[in-house]
Write an enzyme that holds these catalytic residues in place. Structure first.
Site, PDB file in Angstrom:
ATOM      1  CE  LYS A  89      -7.784  17.001 -18.611  1.00 25.14           C
ATOM      2  NZ  LYS A  89      -8.377  18.209 -17.995  1.00 25.14           N
ATOM      3  CE  LYS A 140     -10.539  15.622 -21.456  1.00 30.47           C
ATOM      4  NZ  LYS A 140     -10.902  16.898 -20.809  1.00 30.47           N
TER       5      LYS A 140
END
Length: 325
Positions: free
Chosen positions: A196, A249
């Site tokens: 992330k 992500k």
């Protein structure tokens, strides 16, 4: 030029039927996880200005949205909570009757066919907007782990099918796995936000979840967008600690990372097509600058081509309609 000296690749593009026959990558509604924002209150269906077509729903309006999701044959949803009250330790995240816990119970009772993924983080519930406990002006990694584990157990108790921790604390997977196992939830898988990045593409989500940090940023715990090898180290740690899925992500700007993670680790890979990626397409399509359907389906297929097995996307309902036609 001698026609024997070059290849005739266009032979396999002659008709739509031939192109469909040899298509290497497929996209279908079964690939989607649809993120939903549930808010405390009554009769709330509030559109997010920066995310046209995405809403906050109160519990009494949630059923109408879930009915549409199931009618479109989208198999899975993920809940984010928007509580009325916040505090410095995010206690609403692990309250047994918190907004996400209640949404999970309602969904499993009323729409049992849906796979419910619970986002496991504190940022929507803390008054400072960070993903853990603050100490000396920064997030205290180890002090945050026990609260994240407590949140995961409360979500499993409410009926969540999958726990998806998004906080990027070191050791969060092993802490949550141990807590779930101790509580008797050995069967509940962890869909880890393994990679992330500290991305500029999250702005609209923070509007939707009302989780903008009140000071500083998240660069001490989310990843530097310039780093590729660090992503592999992060993913490897989560695999060793017991993750069952790996999330990358954002998706669109990190397709190279996604491919490397998929090639390196033999776990289901999830692409998170984040809010900023969604908002850009919506804004440009409203101006008539691009064909929304064509662009959305192209970018989603790019994620599948890069190795994603599943895609979290706010486009899920629209894409499912187009694919089901």
């Amino acid at each position: 030029m001698n026609p024997l000296s070059f290849d005739r690749h266009r032979r396999l593009r002659q008709t739509a039927a031939i192109r469909n026959m040899i298509r290497e990558t497929s996209l279908k509604a079964d690939d989607f996880i649809y993120p939903l924002f549930v808010a405390e209150g009554e009769n709330i269906k509030k559109e997010i200005p920066s995310m046209p077509g995405v809403f906050q729903f109160s519990m009494d309006r949630l059923g109408e949205e879930l009915a549409e999701v199931t009618a479109l044959r989208i198999p899975s949803i993920m809940f984010f909570g928007v509580p009325n009250e916040k505090d410095d330790v995010g206690s609403g995240a692990y309250h047994p009757h918190g907004i996400v816990q209640e949404a999970i119970r309602f969904t499993k009772e009323s729409f049992p066919e849906l796979v419910v993924v619970a986002d496991t983080c504190l940022c929507e519930y803390t008054d400072h907007g960070h993903c853990g406990v603050i100490k000396d002006g920064d997030v205290d990694n180890d002090a945050s782990l026990s609260l994240l584990a407590k949140t995961a157990v409360s979500q499993a108790e409410a009926g969540a099918d999958i726990i998806a921790p998004s906080n990027m604390m070191d050791g969060f997977v092993i802490a949550i796995r141990a807590a779930l196992d101790e509580a008797g939830y050995q069967h509940i898988p962890i869909m880890s936000y393994a990679v992330k990045y500290a991305s500029a593409f999250y702005g609209p989500f923070r509007d939707a979840a009302e989780s903008t940090p009140q000071f500083g940023d998240r660069k001490t715990y989310q990843m530097d967008p310039a780093n590729r090898l660090e992503a592999l180290r992060e993913a490897e740690s989560d695999v060793v600690e017991g993750a069952d899925f790996l999330i990358v992500k954002p998706a669109l700007s990190y397709l190279d990372v996604m491919r490397e993670v998929k090639d390196r680790f033999n776990l289901p890979l999830v692409a998170y097509n984040v809010s900023g990626e969604y908002a850009m397409v919506k804004a440009a399509s409203r101006e008539g600058w691009l064909d929304e359907k064509a662009v959305v389906l192209e970018k989603l297929i790019s994620m599948k081509r890069a190795g994603a097995d599943l895609i979290m996307t706010y486009h899920a309902k629209d894409a499912a309609r187009w694919l089901n036609q």
